[in-house]
Design a protein around this motif. Structure first.
Motif, PDB file in Angstrom:
ATOM      1  N   UNK A 228       0.832  -1.203   0.000  1.00 50.17           N
ATOM      2  CA  UNK A 228       0.000   0.000   0.000  1.00 50.17           C
ATOM      3  C   UNK A 228       0.867   1.252   0.000  1.00 50.17           C
ATOM      4  N   UNK A 229       1.917   1.251   0.803  1.00 52.51           N
ATOM      5  CA  UNK A 229       2.800   2.419   0.866  1.00 52.51           C
ATOM      6  C   UNK A 229       3.537   2.602  -0.453  1.00 52.51           C
ATOM      7  N   UNK A 230       4.030   1.528  -1.027  1.00 53.76           N
ATOM      8  CA  UNK A 230       4.716   1.628  -2.317  1.00 53.76           C
ATOM      9  C   UNK A 230       3.774   2.152  -3.393  1.00 53.76           C
TER      10      UNK A 230
ATOM     11  N   UNK B 172     -10.022   1.880   7.625  1.00 56.82           N
ATOM     12  CA  UNK B 172     -11.432   2.280   7.636  1.00 56.82           C
ATOM     13  C   UNK B 172     -11.559   3.786   7.815  1.00 56.82           C
ATOM     14  N   UNK B 173     -10.573   4.373   8.480  1.00 55.67           N
ATOM     15  CA  UNK B 173     -10.643   5.741   8.962  1.00 55.67           C
ATOM     16  C   UNK B 173     -10.891   5.653  10.455  1.00 55.67           C
ATOM     17  N   UNK B 174      -9.985   6.195  11.259  1.00 52.76           N
ATOM     18  CA  UNK B 174     -10.081   6.004  12.710  1.00 52.76           C
ATOM     19  C   UNK B 174     -11.420   6.449  13.286  1.00 52.76           C
ATOM     20  N   UNK B 175     -11.931   7.581  12.834  1.00 55.12           N
ATOM     21  CA  UNK B 175     -13.207   8.077  13.360  1.00 55.12           C
ATOM     22  C   UNK B 175     -14.351   7.153  12.972  1.00 55.12           C
ATOM     23  N   UNK B 176     -14.368   6.733  11.717  1.00 52.29           N
ATOM     24  CA  UNK B 176     -15.436   5.842  11.241  1.00 52.29           C
ATOM     25  C   UNK B 176     -15.349   4.493  11.940  1.00 52.29           C
ATOM     26  N   UNK B 177     -14.147   3.984  12.133  1.00 56.07           N
ATOM     27  CA  UNK B 177     -13.992   2.694  12.799  1.00 56.07           C
ATOM     28  C   UNK B 177     -14.502   2.757  14.233  1.00 56.07           C
ATOM     29  N   UNK B 178     -14.231   3.873  14.906  1.00 56.49           N
ATOM     30  CA  UNK B 178     -14.720   4.038  16.278  1.00 56.49           C
ATOM     31  C   UNK B 178     -16.243   4.027  16.316  1.00 56.49           C
ATOM     32  N   UNK B 179     -16.870   4.633  15.306  1.00 59.28           N
ATOM     33  CA  UNK B 179     -18.334   4.615  15.230  1.00 59.28           C
ATOM     34  C   UNK B 179     -18.863   3.204  15.031  1.00 59.28           C
ATOM     35  N   UNK B 180     -18.197   2.439  14.162  1.00 63.59           N
ATOM     36  CA  UNK B 180     -18.648   1.093  13.846  1.00 63.59           C
ATOM     37  C   UNK B 180     -18.382   0.102  14.965  1.00 63.59           C
ATOM     38  N   UNK B 181     -17.388   0.393  15.797  1.00 64.73           N
ATOM     39  CA  UNK B 181     -16.941  -0.571  16.803  1.00 64.73           C
ATOM     40  C   UNK B 181     -18.066  -0.989  17.747  1.00 64.73           C
ATOM     41  N   UNK B 182     -18.974  -0.067  18.051  1.00 66.59           N
ATOM     42  CA  UNK B 182     -20.043  -0.374  18.989  1.00 66.59           C
ATOM     43  C   UNK B 182     -20.991  -1.431  18.455  1.00 66.59           C
TER      44      UNK B 182
ATOM     45  N   UNK C 279     -14.108  -7.920   5.187  1.00 64.13           N
ATOM     46  CA  UNK C 279     -12.932  -7.734   4.349  1.00 64.13           C
ATOM     47  C   UNK C 279     -12.839  -6.261   3.982  1.00 64.13           C
ATOM     48  N   UNK C 280     -11.844  -5.585   4.534  1.00 62.78           N
ATOM     49  CA  UNK C 280     -11.580  -4.179   4.214  1.00 62.78           C
ATOM     50  C   UNK C 280     -10.670  -4.148   2.990  1.00 62.78           C
ATOM     51  N   UNK C 281     -11.242  -3.909   1.843  1.00 59.91           N
ATOM     52  CA  UNK C 281     -10.498  -3.981   0.588  1.00 59.91           C
ATOM     53  C   UNK C 281      -9.769  -2.671   0.307  1.00 59.91           C
ATOM     54  N   UNK C 282      -8.468  -2.752   0.114  1.00 60.23           N
ATOM     55  CA  UNK C 282      -7.703  -1.583  -0.297  1.00 60.23           C
ATOM     56  C   UNK C 282      -7.724  -1.405  -1.817  1.00 60.23           C
ATOM     57  N   UNK C 283      -7.959  -2.502  -2.538  1.00 59.84           N
ATOM     58  CA  UNK C 283      -7.957  -2.479  -3.996  1.00 59.84           C
ATOM     59  C   UNK C 283      -9.195  -3.176  -4.536  1.00 59.84           C
ATOM     60  N   UNK C 284      -9.493  -2.905  -5.802  1.00 54.44           N
ATOM     61  CA  UNK C 284     -10.595  -3.590  -6.475  1.00 54.44           C
ATOM     62  C   UNK C 284     -10.019  -4.824  -7.170  1.00 54.44           C
ATOM     63  N   UNK C 285     -10.060  -5.950  -6.484  1.00 52.99           N
ATOM     64  CA  UNK C 285      -9.459  -7.179  -6.990  1.00 52.99           C
ATOM     65  C   UNK C 285     -10.442  -8.329  -6.775  1.00 52.99           C
ATOM     66  N   UNK C 286     -11.141  -8.759  -7.834  1.00 53.01           N
ATOM     67  CA  UNK C 286     -12.127  -9.832  -7.678  1.00 53.01           C
ATOM     68  C   UNK C 286     -11.540 -11.122  -7.111  1.00 53.01           C
ATOM     69  N   UNK C 287     -10.290 -11.427  -7.466  1.00 56.51           N
ATOM     70  CA  UNK C 287      -9.669 -12.650  -6.957  1.00 56.51           C
ATOM     71  C   UNK C 287      -9.482 -12.582  -5.443  1.00 56.51           C
TER      72      UNK C 287
ATOM     73  N   UNK D 264     -18.749  -9.906   4.651  1.00 52.60           N
ATOM     74  CA  UNK D 264     -19.035  -8.533   4.214  1.00 52.60           C
ATOM     75  C   UNK D 264     -17.758  -7.938   3.638  1.00 52.60           C
ATOM     76  N   UNK D 265     -17.885  -7.335   2.473  1.00 51.31           N
ATOM     77  CA  UNK D 265     -16.753  -6.641   1.863  1.00 51.31           C
ATOM     78  C   UNK D 265     -17.019  -5.147   1.890  1.00 51.31           C
ATOM     79  N   UNK D 266     -16.021  -4.386   2.362  1.00 50.32           N
ATOM     80  CA  UNK D 266     -16.112  -2.928   2.333  1.00 50.32           C
ATOM     81  C   UNK D 266     -14.864  -2.382   1.657  1.00 50.32           C
ATOM     82  N   UNK D 267     -15.046  -1.574   0.642  1.00 44.97           N
ATOM     83  CA  UNK D 267     -13.899  -0.946   0.004  1.00 44.97           C
ATOM     84  C   UNK D 267     -13.506   0.266   0.846  1.00 44.97           C
ATOM     85  N   UNK D 268     -12.302   0.224   1.390  1.00 42.31           N
ATOM     86  CA  UNK D 268     -11.821   1.326   2.226  1.00 42.31           C
ATOM     87  C   UNK D 268     -10.767   2.164   1.508  1.00 42.31           C
ATOM     88  N   UNK D 269     -10.126   1.584   0.471  1.00 41.78           N
ATOM     89  CA  UNK D 269      -8.961   2.247  -0.082  1.00 41.78           C
ATOM     90  C   UNK D 269      -7.879   2.308   0.991  1.00 41.78           C
ATOM     91  N   UNK D 270      -7.130   3.398   1.014  1.00 37.13           N
ATOM     92  CA  UNK D 270      -6.014   3.513   1.951  1.00 37.13           C
ATOM     93  C   UNK D 270      -6.364   4.293   3.213  1.00 37.13           C
TER      94      UNK D 270
END
Length: 214
Positions: free
Chosen positions: A35-37, A117-127, A172-180, A197-203
């Motif tokens: 992801x960093x590269x 996920x985004x720290x703020x959003x993840x904190x909301x979802x954690x509950x 599954x927090x997806x960083x990329x759009x990869x069907x495989x 559940x799949x959620x596209x989070x990006x980076x």
């Protein structure tokens, strides 16, 4: 040094710096290398060098603070600044304390699941997601190395209920759009007996953290 390191190498060995005498060293977990590269290449962040500690420390978090300290001491003279690209990652605040002692900045967040996920959003979802088991792109690819084998499920599949009986779904927090990868993540959920559940989070906040050094 390969610019496209294998997942097995990142798990076992980490990644050596891709440029010495640069301005900023990103000292990261091997699970974040790809992801960093990708972010470096997409944004032209050539002033940032990357080195990674073995990703297997994900399941041995007690090793992270000392390993980070050793890497900072090893590379500090070669760079103007070091950014530790780890979250707390199960160290119970010890990594943050070590970074403060060393005078280096660290990415904010409890773990990589949160900052993808985004720290703020993840904190909301954690509950409402306290019974969710999370995987990132890297952990989907390395599921056997990080989950199945270390937990002994390859030898004793009957342990699945003991480990995962209180979980209800795999996210599954997806960083990329990869069907495989999505297909493999769904297979991981089936192996664990969990809903998928799949959620596209990006980076997520990883990108934001690196952008502050652009």
């Amino acid at each position: 040094m390969s610019v496209n390191p294998s997942d097995d190498a990142l798990t076992r060995d980490g990644l050596a710096p891709d440029r010495r005498q640069g301005k900023i060293l990103l000292l990261a977990c091997g699970a974040l290398a790809r992801e960093i590269l990708a972010l470096k290449e997409a944004n032209g962040w050539d002033h940032m060098a990357l080195t990674c500690l073995p990703a297997i420390y994900h399941i041995q978090p007690q090793k992270i603070p000392a390993a980070v300290e050793a890497a900072v001491q090893k590379h500090r003279a070669d760079f103007d600044e070091i950014l530790v690209v780890y979250a707390d990652c199960g160290t119970g605040g010890l990594l943050q304390a070590k970074c403060a002692e060393l005078g280096v900045e660290m990415v904010a967040g409890p773990h990589c699941y949160a900052f993808f996920e985004g720290n703020d959003r993840f904190a909301e979802l954690a509950e409402e997601e306290f019974t969710a088991f999370y995987l990132t792109d890297f952990l989907v690819r390395q599921f056997d190395a990080f989950v199945w084998k270390p937990m002994g499920l390859d030898r004793h599949p009957e342990l699945r209920d003991m480990y995962f009986g209180n979980y209800t779904k795999l996210v599954y927090q997806a960083q990329t759009e990869d069907p495989a990868l999505t297909e493999k993540a769904q297979a991981c959920a089936e192996r664990l007996g969990l809903a998928f559940e799949r959620r596209f989070t990006g980076y997520g906040d990883l990108k934001s953290a690196l952008q502050t050094k652009a």
